[in-house]
Design a protein around this motif. Structure first.
Motif, PDB file in Angstrom:
ATOM      1  N   GLY A 185     -36.073  14.910  19.323  1.00 23.29           N
ATOM      2  CA  GLY A 185     -35.030  14.273  18.532  1.00 23.29           C
ATOM      3  C   GLY A 185     -34.906  14.901  17.152  1.00 23.29           C
ATOM      4  O   GLY A 185     -35.794  15.617  16.691  1.00 23.29           O
ATOM      5  N   ARG A 186     -33.789  14.600  16.506  1.00 21.87           N
ATOM      6  CA  ARG A 186     -33.565  15.134  15.165  1.00 21.87           C
ATOM      7  C   ARG A 186     -34.329  14.332  14.108  1.00 21.87           C
ATOM      8  O   ARG A 186     -34.387  13.124  14.154  1.00 21.87           O
ATOM      9  N   ASN A 187     -34.903  15.090  13.164  1.00 18.31           N
ATOM     10  CA  ASN A 187     -35.536  14.501  11.980  1.00 18.31           C
ATOM     11  C   ASN A 187     -36.627  13.479  12.330  1.00 18.31           C
ATOM     12  O   ASN A 187     -36.690  12.391  11.758  1.00 18.31           O
ATOM     13  N   HIS A 188     -37.489  13.857  13.249  1.00 20.74           N
ATOM     14  CA  HIS A 188     -38.581  12.967  13.625  1.00 20.74           C
ATOM     15  C   HIS A 188     -39.502  12.758  12.420  1.00 20.74           C
ATOM     16  O   HIS A 188     -39.878  13.719  11.749  1.00 20.74           O
ATOM     17  N   PRO A 189     -39.867  11.510  12.132  1.00 18.23           N
ATOM     18  CA  PRO A 189     -40.677  11.252  10.924  1.00 18.23           C
ATOM     19  C   PRO A 189     -42.024  11.972  10.932  1.00 18.23           C
ATOM     20  O   PRO A 189     -42.503  12.397   9.861  1.00 18.23           O
ATOM     21  N   ALA A 190     -42.655  12.126  12.083  1.00 16.80           N
ATOM     22  CA  ALA A 190     -43.948  12.832  12.127  1.00 16.80           C
ATOM     23  C   ALA A 190     -43.782  14.299  11.761  1.00 16.80           C
ATOM     24  O   ALA A 190     -44.644  14.878  11.076  1.00 16.80           O
ATOM     25  N   LEU A 191     -42.699  14.894  12.185  1.00 13.50           N
ATOM     26  CA  LEU A 191     -42.431  16.292  11.852  1.00 13.50           C
ATOM     27  C   LEU A 191     -42.157  16.437  10.358  1.00 13.50           C
ATOM     28  O   LEU A 191     -42.682  17.349   9.700  1.00 13.50           O
ATOM     29  N   ARG A 192     -41.353  15.532   9.829  1.00 10.12           N
ATOM     30  CA  ARG A 192     -41.040  15.586   8.395  1.00 10.12           C
ATOM     31  C   ARG A 192     -42.311  15.435   7.566  1.00 10.12           C
ATOM     32  O   ARG A 192     -42.502  16.137   6.566  1.00 10.12           O
ATOM     33  N   THR A 193     -43.175  14.520   7.980  1.00 10.00           N
ATOM     34  CA  THR A 193     -44.429  14.314   7.256  1.00 10.00           C
ATOM     35  C   THR A 193     -45.292  15.575   7.280  1.00 10.00           C
ATOM     36  O   THR A 193     -45.885  15.966   6.256  1.00 10.00           O
ATOM     37  N   ALA A 194     -45.361  16.224   8.435  1.00  5.87           N
ATOM     38  CA  ALA A 194     -46.164  17.448   8.554  1.00  5.87           C
ATOM     39  C   ALA A 194     -45.632  18.547   7.655  1.00  5.87           C
ATOM     40  O   ALA A 194     -46.405  19.244   6.974  1.00  5.87           O
ATOM     41  N   LEU A 195     -44.324  18.720   7.647  1.00 10.56           N
ATOM     42  CA  LEU A 195     -43.734  19.775   6.820  1.00 10.56           C
ATOM     43  C   LEU A 195     -43.907  19.477   5.333  1.00 10.56           C
ATOM     44  O   LEU A 195     -44.214  20.377   4.534  1.00 10.56           O
ATOM     45  N   LYS A 196     -43.729  18.221   4.956  1.00  7.77           N
ATOM     46  CA  LYS A 196     -43.912  17.850   3.548  1.00  7.77           C
ATOM     47  C   LYS A 196     -45.359  18.069   3.110  1.00  7.77           C
ATOM     48  O   LYS A 196     -45.615  18.503   1.981  1.00  7.77           O
ATOM     49  N   SER A 197     -46.299  17.806   4.018  1.00  8.94           N
ATOM     50  CA  SER A 197     -47.708  17.987   3.660  1.00  8.94           C
ATOM     51  C   SER A 197     -48.022  19.449   3.366  1.00  8.94           C
ATOM     52  O   SER A 197     -48.842  19.749   2.488  1.00  8.94           O
ATOM     53  N   VAL A 198     -47.373  20.344   4.091  1.00  9.69           N
ATOM     54  CA  VAL A 198     -47.564  21.778   3.822  1.00  9.69           C
ATOM     55  C   VAL A 198     -46.967  22.142   2.470  1.00  9.69           C
ATOM     56  O   VAL A 198     -47.599  22.827   1.649  1.00  9.69           O
ATOM     57  N   LEU A 199     -45.750  21.674   2.217  1.00  7.35           N
ATOM     58  CA  LEU A 199     -45.082  22.008   0.960  1.00  7.35           C
ATOM     59  C   LEU A 199     -45.818  21.444  -0.252  1.00  7.35           C
ATOM     60  O   LEU A 199     -45.777  22.025  -1.334  1.00  7.35           O
ATOM     61  N   ASP A 200     -46.497  20.317  -0.052  1.00  4.28           N
ATOM     62  CA  ASP A 200     -47.195  19.672  -1.173  1.00  4.28           C
ATOM     63  C   ASP A 200     -48.612  20.190  -1.396  1.00  4.28           C
ATOM     64  O   ASP A 200     -49.284  19.743  -2.328  1.00  4.28           O
ATOM     65  N   SER A 201     -49.066  21.140  -0.576  1.00  8.44           N
ATOM     66  CA  SER A 201     -50.482  21.511  -0.601  1.00  8.44           C
ATOM     67  C   SER A 201     -50.780  22.877  -1.204  1.00  8.44           C
ATOM     68  O   SER A 201     -51.955  23.261  -1.285  1.00  8.44           O
ATOM     69  N   ASP A 202     -49.768  23.627  -1.591  1.00  6.38           N
ATOM     70  CA  ASP A 202     -50.001  24.954  -2.178  1.00  6.38           C
ATOM     71  C   ASP A 202     -50.897  25.817  -1.294  1.00  6.38           C
ATOM     72  O   ASP A 202     -51.821  26.494  -1.775  1.00  6.38           O
ATOM     73  N   LEU A 203     -50.645  25.826   0.000  1.00  7.16           N
ATOM     74  CA  LEU A 203     -51.461  26.607   0.928  1.00  7.16           C
ATOM     75  C   LEU A 203     -51.246  28.113   0.716  1.00  7.16           C
ATOM     76  O   LEU A 203     -50.161  28.535   0.301  1.00  7.16           O
ATOM     77  N   PRO A 204     -52.241  28.933   1.043  1.00  4.14           N
ATOM     78  CA  PRO A 204     -52.119  30.392   0.863  1.00  4.14           C
ATOM     79  C   PRO A 204     -51.337  31.013   2.023  1.00  4.14           C
ATOM     80  O   PRO A 204     -51.907  31.679   2.897  1.00  4.14           O
ATOM     81  N   ASN A 205     -50.058  30.792   2.047  1.00  4.92           N
ATOM     82  CA  ASN A 205     -49.220  31.160   3.190  1.00  4.92           C
ATOM     83  C   ASN A 205     -48.975  32.669   3.262  1.00  4.92           C
ATOM     84  O   ASN A 205     -48.770  33.321   2.229  1.00  4.92           O
ATOM     85  N   LEU A 206     -48.981  33.223   4.468  1.00  2.00           N
ATOM     86  CA  LEU A 206     -48.597  34.621   4.730  1.00  2.00           C
ATOM     87  C   LEU A 206     -49.312  35.619   3.817  1.00  2.00           C
ATOM     88  O   LEU A 206     -48.693  36.525   3.259  1.00  2.00           O
ATOM     89  N   VAL A 207     -50.610  35.461   3.709  1.00  2.00           N
ATOM     90  CA  VAL A 207     -51.386  36.429   2.921  1.00  2.00           C
ATOM     91  C   VAL A 207     -51.329  37.806   3.583  1.00  2.00           C
ATOM     92  O   VAL A 207     -51.386  38.839   2.921  1.00  2.00           O
ATOM     93  N   GLN A 208     -51.195  37.827   4.909  1.00  2.00           N
ATOM     94  CA  GLN A 208     -51.137  39.036   5.747  1.00  2.00           C
ATOM     95  C   GLN A 208     -52.503  39.686   5.907  1.00  2.00           C
ATOM     96  O   GLN A 208     -52.957  39.915   7.017  1.00  2.00           O
ATOM     97  N   LEU A 209     -53.187  40.007   4.804  1.00  2.00           N
ATOM     98  CA  LEU A 209     -54.547  40.529   4.941  1.00  2.00           C
ATOM     99  C   LEU A 209     -55.521  39.355   4.986  1.00  2.00           C
ATOM    100  O   LEU A 209     -56.455  39.239   4.179  1.00  2.00           O
TER     101      LEU A 209
END
Length: 463
Positions: A73-97
């Motif tokens: 379904g569109r805009n599932h709350p569990a999916l939104r929560t997961a994505l927001k948690s990533v955006l709020d966490s300053d994770l070291p994304n796509l370091v590549q090395l």
């Protein structure tokens, strides 16, 4: 501080009335013309679960689900929560090395569903997964050939496009990838003839073909797997649309107890927000591609393991499991197919209802009565497959049900709803189809007046 007023949702509201003009000026003008011609330019404003809402707040039942992307379904709350948690966490994304923690988690969870495979390669889309499968198969077998089925669809990038024989997609873009051979779907003798040269790296197949919802015989996929093993060819299951519970099993091949060498997933894995694709394969195949340290990055994609995509995949799997959506797809799909199949004897234009789970094809065909036959022939002469528009347009305009014709020149309407649809939704679908199909048998009538309009448009296009 300069960006404090960058509210994209507000921008959507402010500019939505200009969407058509912006697309005409800067993007695909022909798509805008198509939507206006068939009356689909209603300006959707919101999506929730299996429903869409237009500019006037009218609710539609979406049986297209973004070509199967919105399985949960569109805009599932569990999916939104997961994505927001990533955006709020300053994770070291796509370091590549470095290696991605979330990619490891998602790979682990995917392989739990396909325990006979060992390794995962992530990509950004289904087409990228098909391209990777071509490379992996050739690299692992040292063979050039790829065999696919007639009427297949595997994507529109050059390698993927080489695995479809639809001239509507291929026209103007040839020559394509050499070494690609088409066989008829469900033809084991033709497959054996193609594989017997022992020059074929892979046989790639949709367990259920998306263009037409064409079903395999019970013998075809097990027989194909046996032939691939006999001739040293890798079997690739394109589950980009059929996978992730769509057919009432996690993978469609499970219906026929087949274990391919490579499985391709995408669409539903994204949850609808962040594009992602996954190629699952055996360790011995994977190790022939990434066989030395200096070949550790011999194939890859810059954004493929980004944290948002991985989080979307993890959340989608969790929703499918916790809400028992695979089982729901099997139950609701069986009920809906039965309800639609019961209509077949009562309508001469309705020929067949087929599919598995919530991937359903409703096929129409030539009538026997003279008056209907004459009207049918006028439409078919103007543009093959035009009749289905006489069903999809009133379904949309009069019953607020969004559907699609299953391919260019097809007489089959494909239903591909979210796996979250309810019993009430199924009644909505059944009632809408019954009314519209009944109207299509009345000549003259409003539906055939629409047909005349569509014929006039088709004639003008070819003039």
């Amino acid at each position: 501080m300069l960006y404090s007023n960058l509210d994209v949702s507000e921008m959507f509201v402010d500019r939505q009335s200009q969407r058509g003009s912006m697309h005409t000026r800067h993007l695909n003008e022909q798509l805008v013309r198509v939507l206006k011609t068939i009356g689909y330019d209603v300006g959707f404003q919101k999506g929730q679960g299996q429903y869409l809402f237009d500019r006037d707040g009218v609710r539609y039942l979406d049986l297209l689900s973004g070509f199967g992307v919105f399985a949960i379904g569109r805009n599932h709350p569990a999916l939104r929560t997961a994505l927001k948690s990533v955006l709020d966490s300053d994770l070291p994304n796509l370091v590549q090395l470095d290696v991605s923690t979330l990619a490891g988690v998602l790979a682990e969870r995917l392989l739990e569903h396909v325990p006979y495979l060992d390794k995962v390669f992530f990509a950004n889309s289904g087409a990228e997964c098909v391209e990777a499968a071509i490379k992996f198969a050739r690299g692992a077998t040292d063979r050039p050939g790829i065999v696919h089925c007639a009427h297949s669809y595997h994507g529109l990038t050059y390698g993927a496009l080489s695995l479809t024989d639809d001239s509507n997609f291929r026209g103007g873009f040839e020559p394509l990838l050499p070494g690609c051979t088409s066989i008829p779907f469900n033809d084991l003798a033709a497959l054996e003839q193609a594989l017997s040269s022992r020059q074929v790296a892979a046989f790639i197949v949709e367990p259920i073909q998306g263009k037409g919802v064409n079903m395999p015989t019970d013998e075809f996929l097990p027989g194909a797997a046996a032939l691939c093993k006999k001739y040293g060819t890798l079997m690739v299951a394109d589950e980009i649309q059929t996978g992730m519970g769509r057919t009432g099993r996690f993978l469609a091949v499970e219906h026929w107890n087949v274990e391919p060498d490579i499985v391709l997933l995408s669409k539903a894995l994204s949850g609808g927000h962040v594009p992602v694709g996954a190629l699952l394969t055996r360790k011995n195949i994977f190790d022939k591609i990434f066989n030395r340290m200096d070949r550790a990055v011999v194939h890859g994609s810059t954004f493929a393991k980004n944290d948002l995509a991985m989080a979307a995949g993890i959340a989608t799997l969790e929703v499918i499991k916790s809400e028992k959506l695979v089982e729901a797809a099997a139950k609701r799909g069986a009920e809906l197919r039965l309800a639609l199949t019961r209509m077949v004897p009562g309508y001469e234009l309705l020929k067949d209802v087929r599919g598995k789970g919530l991937m359903i094809g409703v096929e129409f065909g030539p009538p026997k009565s003279l008056r209907l036959k004459a009207s049918w022939n006028v439409l078919e002469t103007a543009n093959k497959g035009l009749f289905c528009q006489l069903i999809t347009v009133p379904l949309f305009k009069d019953h607020k049900v969004l559907t699609q014709v299953s391919g260019h020149g097809s007489h089959t309407i494909k239903l591909l709803p979210s796996l979250t649809i309810t019993e009430e939704d199924c009644k909505w679908i059944e009632t809408a189809f019954d009314i519209v199909i009944a109207s299509s048998h009345k000549v003259p009538g409003a539906i055939w007046s629409l047909g005349k309009t569509l014929v006039d448009n088709a004639v003008r296009k070819t003039a």
